[in-house]
Design a protein around this motif. Structure first.
Motif, short mmCIF file in Angstrom:
data_model
loop_
_atom_site.label_atom_id
_atom_site.label_comp_id
_atom_site.label_asym_id
_atom_site.label_seq_id
_atom_site.Cartn_x
_atom_site.Cartn_y
_atom_site.Cartn_z
N GLY A 116 6.72 -6.03 -14.56
CA GLY A 116 6.24 -6.83 -15.67
C GLY A 116 6.20 -6.10 -16.99
N SER A 117 5.96 -6.86 -18.05
CA SER A 117 6.02 -6.31 -19.40
C SER A 117 4.84 -5.38 -19.68
CB SER A 117 6.10 -7.44 -20.42
OG SER A 117 5.20 -8.47 -20.09
N ARG A 118 3.82 -5.35 -18.82
CA ARG A 118 2.72 -4.40 -18.99
C ARG A 118 2.91 -3.18 -18.07
NH1 ARG A 118 -1.85 -5.80 -21.51
NH2 ARG A 118 -1.89 -7.96 -20.91
N ARG A 119 3.96 -3.19 -17.31
CA ARG A 119 4.29 -2.09 -16.40
C ARG A 119 3.17 -1.83 -15.39
NH1 ARG A 119 6.24 3.21 -19.32
NH2 ARG A 119 7.75 1.85 -20.33
N ASP A 120 2.71 -2.88 -14.74
CA ASP A 120 1.72 -2.73 -13.67
C ASP A 120 2.36 -1.95 -12.51
OD1 ASP A 120 -0.02 -4.41 -15.12
OD2 ASP A 120 0.91 -6.19 -14.24
N ALA A 121 1.53 -1.17 -11.82
CA ALA A 121 2.01 -0.50 -10.61
C ALA A 121 1.69 -1.40 -9.42
CB ALA A 121 1.35 0.85 -10.45
N VAL A 122 2.64 -1.53 -8.50
CA VAL A 122 2.48 -2.47 -7.39
C VAL A 122 2.91 -1.80 -6.08
CG1 VAL A 122 3.05 -4.77 -6.52
CG2 VAL A 122 3.11 -4.34 -8.97
N ALA A 123 2.16 -2.09 -5.01
CA ALA A 123 2.55 -1.66 -3.67
C ALA A 123 2.83 -2.91 -2.83
CB ALA A 123 1.44 -0.83 -3.03
N VAL A 124 3.93 -2.89 -2.14
CA VAL A 124 4.39 -4.06 -1.40
C VAL A 124 4.84 -3.62 -0.01
CG1 VAL A 124 6.35 -5.67 -1.29
CG2 VAL A 124 5.05 -5.48 -3.40
N ASP A 125 4.54 -4.41 0.98
CA ASP A 125 5.02 -4.13 2.34
C ASP A 125 6.55 -4.21 2.33
OD1 ASP A 125 3.87 -4.78 5.56
OD2 ASP A 125 6.00 -4.74 5.05
N ALA A 126 7.19 -3.11 2.73
CA ALA A 126 8.65 -3.03 2.59
C ALA A 126 9.38 -3.90 3.60
CB ALA A 126 9.10 -1.58 2.73
N ALA A 127 8.70 -4.34 4.65
CA ALA A 127 9.36 -5.19 5.64
C ALA A 127 9.22 -6.67 5.31
CB ALA A 127 8.79 -4.92 7.03
N THR A 128 8.13 -7.02 4.64
CA THR A 128 7.86 -8.44 4.43
C THR A 128 7.79 -8.88 2.98
OG1 THR A 128 5.46 -8.09 4.35
CG2 THR A 128 6.44 -8.44 6.53
N GLY A 129 7.61 -7.92 2.05
CA GLY A 129 7.46 -8.28 0.64
C GLY A 129 6.04 -8.67 0.27
N GLU A 130 5.11 -8.54 1.20
CA GLU A 130 3.72 -8.90 0.89
C GLU A 130 3.09 -7.89 -0.08
OE1 GLU A 130 1.00 -8.53 4.14
OE2 GLU A 130 -0.66 -9.43 3.02
N THR A 131 2.42 -8.40 -1.11
CA THR A 131 1.76 -7.53 -2.08
C THR A 131 0.52 -6.91 -1.44
OG1 THR A 131 2.52 -8.96 -3.86
CG2 THR A 131 0.77 -7.41 -4.41
N LEU A 132 0.40 -5.58 -1.53
CA LEU A 132 -0.72 -4.87 -0.93
C LEU A 132 -1.78 -4.52 -1.95
CD1 LEU A 132 1.38 -2.52 1.37
CD2 LEU A 132 0.34 -4.72 1.97
N TRP A 133 -1.35 -3.98 -3.07
CA TRP A 133 -2.27 -3.77 -4.19
C TRP A 133 -1.52 -3.77 -5.50
CZ3 TRP A 133 -0.79 0.41 -6.95
CH2 TRP A 133 -0.36 1.58 -6.33
N MET A 134 -2.23 -3.95 -6.58
CA MET A 134 -1.63 -3.78 -7.89
C MET A 134 -2.63 -3.11 -8.81
SD MET A 134 -2.73 -5.85 -10.61
CE MET A 134 -1.55 -6.88 -11.45
N TYR A 135 -2.11 -2.38 -9.77
CA TYR A 135 -2.93 -1.69 -10.75
C TYR A 135 -2.47 -2.10 -12.13
CZ TYR A 135 -4.58 1.97 -13.87
OH TYR A 135 -5.13 2.64 -14.93
N ARG A 136 -3.42 -2.57 -12.94
CA ARG A 136 -3.09 -3.07 -14.27
C ARG A 136 -3.96 -2.38 -15.29
NH1 ARG A 136 -5.85 -6.87 -17.20
NH2 ARG A 136 -4.67 -7.96 -18.82
N LEU A 137 -3.34 -1.80 -16.28
CA LEU A 137 -4.07 -1.11 -17.35
C LEU A 137 -3.80 -1.86 -18.65
CD1 LEU A 137 -5.72 1.45 -18.17
CD2 LEU A 137 -3.51 2.55 -18.63
#
Lengths: 119, 667
Positions: B91-112
């Protein structure tokens, strides 16, 4: 053109141009530059480059084209008000004077305001 | 600052193995932006191979549309994959995201939310993250924010590491030898790299085609302790008095000149303990009268000791750059055998289409590099370097310089029209300098490759088993000319005719649409009837054997752009191997080379970009399979293995089509 005004008639307010500057800085400056001098593939928005392109056209056309084509990667997301504010910052940067009232974002009004060099 | 924790995942802790940088991504993971610290973009996986690649299907999609205040379309990201989790910026705010690599499920995100400094970010592109572990239970994700702060996150939770910097955040605008660094002056578009527990951070600044001022912030390279966030060293890319190279900045131009950062991804070698820094050019892309001299360490490949920041060696690829041919891609570490001798090498592909190859311990060129005389500038106040470096091997991977023989000649009529257009410009060899508009009646100097290359940030990929380097590049000339800067707007003296360089006529696009579906801000063709000015291919992939220095094959990047194919003047002309005018992002595995039409979203020619993703025969360049994705490929793809299943993941998007990650696998 009967009843038409030009950009020399103080068609926007200072506050509006300040709002436009803020929006410009977040939406446009990374390509067109802090001083509106253009960037790698983005034209300058001031002086000769600006007038060469816009002389004789209306502020309404400028707002419409901006909203339709910018930001270039994902256009069509600027609100009419935001697009109008940004254009008032362009007008200010090109030396067209501010006035007492804000530029109305109504298309019919803006299409009556002509961009031209000082007569 | 706000923080959302969407989920937690228990992780098995991967063991820190002795990773050789030049061996590609190991253990089925992708721990660095470039696959390994050496940026090979190679994986030894081969479950997806020539016999089954036609069965590739979309396994999952992850949508970035709602990350950031407005959608991102040109997502140049390359995720990391560690322990079954993908880590990336979105995204345009450059959030950091962790996603399950097998399913694409979002695990966490960090937004500053950085407020104005984020809104005014000098670069909003995001290419990804860096990962570090102590080999035990400490695993960290390193993010450089748009507003230029370094953030360390717990890889398991996305929560900032409390004792790193100030509550997980390190201020990156400090220590740059400037009293004040304003929002929007400096940032980064590429991730940091961690070598020997030091986070090495480059920098990106505003493009310098028409700078407001010669006074700018220098993009120094800095090293930070990965545990504490403490700055442990600074490498001044613009040396101060008493430091090597200071004399190459005449008239005290070292005092005020800025840029000279490293905006491309960085590479490193854990064994040697070196980082390899591709340094960009100084302020003023096309006019250097404000910075006379060679301008070290601009446009240099610099080896630094990762622990101390001490310069081990450098090579300047362009002296006193007037072309914006700064080093734009990560150096590639390559173990090769040349004339029977094993060499631990580093290869650097460039915008001007050279491949510079050095011993990465000593800096000794693998093949001789010659200083050759080059054309001199006629611009008042400018002083061109008398010579520039030319590698004797490998041969350039794209056309350099332009003559009338290069003009399109599909029909005699088109050739005649192209000749009339070319007459308006000064033509010449590589390193033809920019000129002041209307000098000798010429609109500008025609530069090929133009200032975005040649190659650019997608760079190349290297197969450590065969020693073959694959590089993608574009053949698209453009005109460079300067005008006197209005002193009330800029103190540069001369600035480029940016946006329409060389006084490109307003109708340069001719009959070609400036925009069409799927395209971004295109660079209009200056050829006849809106067609490209020079002969195809307009985009290509070249395979170069780094053991011999010889080219192995070259293929076009697909067929011609749609806008060219439907042009009436092109009726009946074979355009199968004309190539899309964009750089193919490249991934190489044990089994296949993967490429794509490319994004076409930034500075590319009309019709650049496309939805085709390709599997290519590594030995011959033959296309084995073409897959149509939902949008254009905007980032460099990765591959990894989970539960015995190989995936390929790639970022996509297009003008008006918000960014997505697409995961491909064989069902």
């Amino acid at each position: 053109m009967a009843g038409s005004r030009s950009v020399w008639n103080g068609v926007y307010s200072k506050d509006q141009a300040s709002r436009g500057e803020k929006a410009y800085n977040s939406q446009c400056a990374r390509c067109h530059g802090d001083a509106l001098l253009g960037g790698e593939n983005s034209p300058p928005l001031v002086d000769r480059d600006f007038l060469d392109k816009w002389n004789g056209k209306s502020v309404g056309e400028l707002v419409d084209l901006t909203r339709k084509t910018m930001p270039s990667d994902g256009p069509g997301k600027l609100s009419r008000r935001q697009g109008t504010d940004i254009i008032t910052y362009l007008l200010k940067s090109n030396g067209f004077p501010a006035g007492d009232v804000e530029l109305d974002s109504d298309a019919a009004v803006m299409s009556q305001i002509i961009i031209q060099p000082k007569q | 600052m706000t923080f959302h924790q969407l989920g937690l995942l228990a992780l098995s802790i991967p063991l820190l193995t002795n990773v050789h940088a030049q061996k590609g991504a190991t253990n089925g993971e992708w721990r660095y932006y470039g696959g390994d610290a050496g940026s090979t973009k190679y994986s030894p996986l081969s479950q997806i191979n020539a016999s089954n690649v036609k069965q590739l299907e979309i396994a999952w999609r992850w949508k970035a549309e709602n990350f950031g205040p407005r959608p991102d379309y040109n997502w140049e990201v390359t995720p990391l994959m560690v322990g079954g989790i993908l880590y990336f910026t979105a995204g345009s705010r450059r959030d950091a995201v962790a996603v399950d690599a097998a399913t694409g499920e979002t695990l966490w995100m960090y937004r500053l939310d950085e407020g104005e400094r984020g809104d005014r970010a000098v670069r909003t592109q995001n290419r990804g993250l860096a990962y570090w572990t102590n080999g035990k239970n400490d695993q960290r994700i390193l993010l450089i924010s748009p507003g230029f702060q370094l953030i360390a996150l717990n890889a398991k939770t996305g929560i900032p590491i409390a004792n790193f910097g100030k509550s997980g955040i390190v201020e990156l605008t400090e220590g740059l030898d400037r009293d004040l660094v304003k929002p929007g002056q400096i940032g980064s578009s590429s991730p940091a790299i961690v070598i020997r527990d030091v986070v090495v951070v480059g920098a990106a600044l505003q493009a310098g085609s028409a700078p407001v001022s010669k006074v700018n912030v220098p993009g120094y390279i800095r090293g930070y302790d990965v545990r504490s966030g403490k700055r442990v060293w600074t490498f001044r890319t613009i040396p101060r008095p008493g430091e090597l190279g200071n004399e190459t900045w005449e008239k005290e131009s070292w005092k005020y000149t800025g840029n000279t950062g490293a905006w491309a991804p960085l590479s490193g070698d854990e064994e040697l303990g070196y980082v390899y820094i591709p340094v960009e050019m100084p302020t003023g892309d096309f006019y250097g009268g404000t910075r006379l001299g060679d301008n070290l360490f601009a446009d240099s490949l610099v080896f630094l000791d990762t622990r101390t920041g001490k310069r081990i060696w450098h090579f300047q690829t362009i002296h006193h750059d007037l072309w914006d041919w700064d080093i734009s891609s990560p150096p590639i570490l390559a173990d090769i055998t040349v004339d029977g001798k094993k060499i631990k090498a580093v290869a650097q592909v460039t915008k001007q289409a050279f491949t510079f190859v050095f011993d990465r311990a000593t800096g000794r060129p693998v093949w001789p590099i010659e200083e050759r005389a080059v054309p001199q500038s006629s611009v008042p106040g400018e002083r061109t370097s008398a010579t520039q470096p030319f590698p004797t091997k490998p041969a350039p991977f794209d056309r350099q310089g332009i003559t009338t023989d290069d003009l399109i000649d599909f029909t005699p009529q088109l050739k005649a029209e192209a000749m009339i257009i070319a007459e308006k410009y000064q033509l010449g060899p590589l390193f033809l300098p920019p000129l002041v508009r209307d000098t000798n009646g010429k609109l500008g100097a025609l530069i090929l490759p133009h200032h975005t290359g040649g190659a650019n940030w997608p760079g190349g990929a290297f197969d450590p088993e065969t020693g073959i380097l694959y590089v993608s590049s574009v053949t698209n000339p453009d005109s460079l000319s300067l005008i006197l800067a209005d002193p009330k707007r800029s103190d540069m003296g001369y600035v480029a005719m940016s946006g329409r360089p060389g006084g490109r006529p307003p109708d340069a696009a001719g009959g070609m649409p400036r925009f069409s579906s799927g395209e971004g801000a295109v660079r209009p063709n200056i050829g006849p009837q809106g067609l490209p000015l020079v002969k195809p291919p307009w985009g290509r992939i070249t395979a170069i054997d780094l053991n011999s220095g010889n080219h192995v094959w070259m293929i076009a990047n697909g067929d011609a752009p749609e806008a060219v194919k439907i042009h009436p003047a092109m009726k009946g002309i074979d355009l199968k191997n004309a190539g899309k005018p964009e750089r193919s992002p490249l991934l190489v595995t044990k089994a296949l080379l993967f490429g794509a039409d490319g994004s076409g979203l930034y500075n590319a020619g009309p019709g650049a970009g496309g939805k085709i993703f390709r599997a290519i025969d590594k030995k011959t360049g033959a296309i084995i399979h073409e897959l149509t994705l939902p949008a254009s490929t905007t980032g460099v793809p990765i591959t990894y293995m989970i539960d015995d299943k190989q995936y390929i993941v790639v970022a996509t998007g297009a003008r008006g089509t918000p960014a997505e990650l697409i995961a491909l696998a064989i069902p």
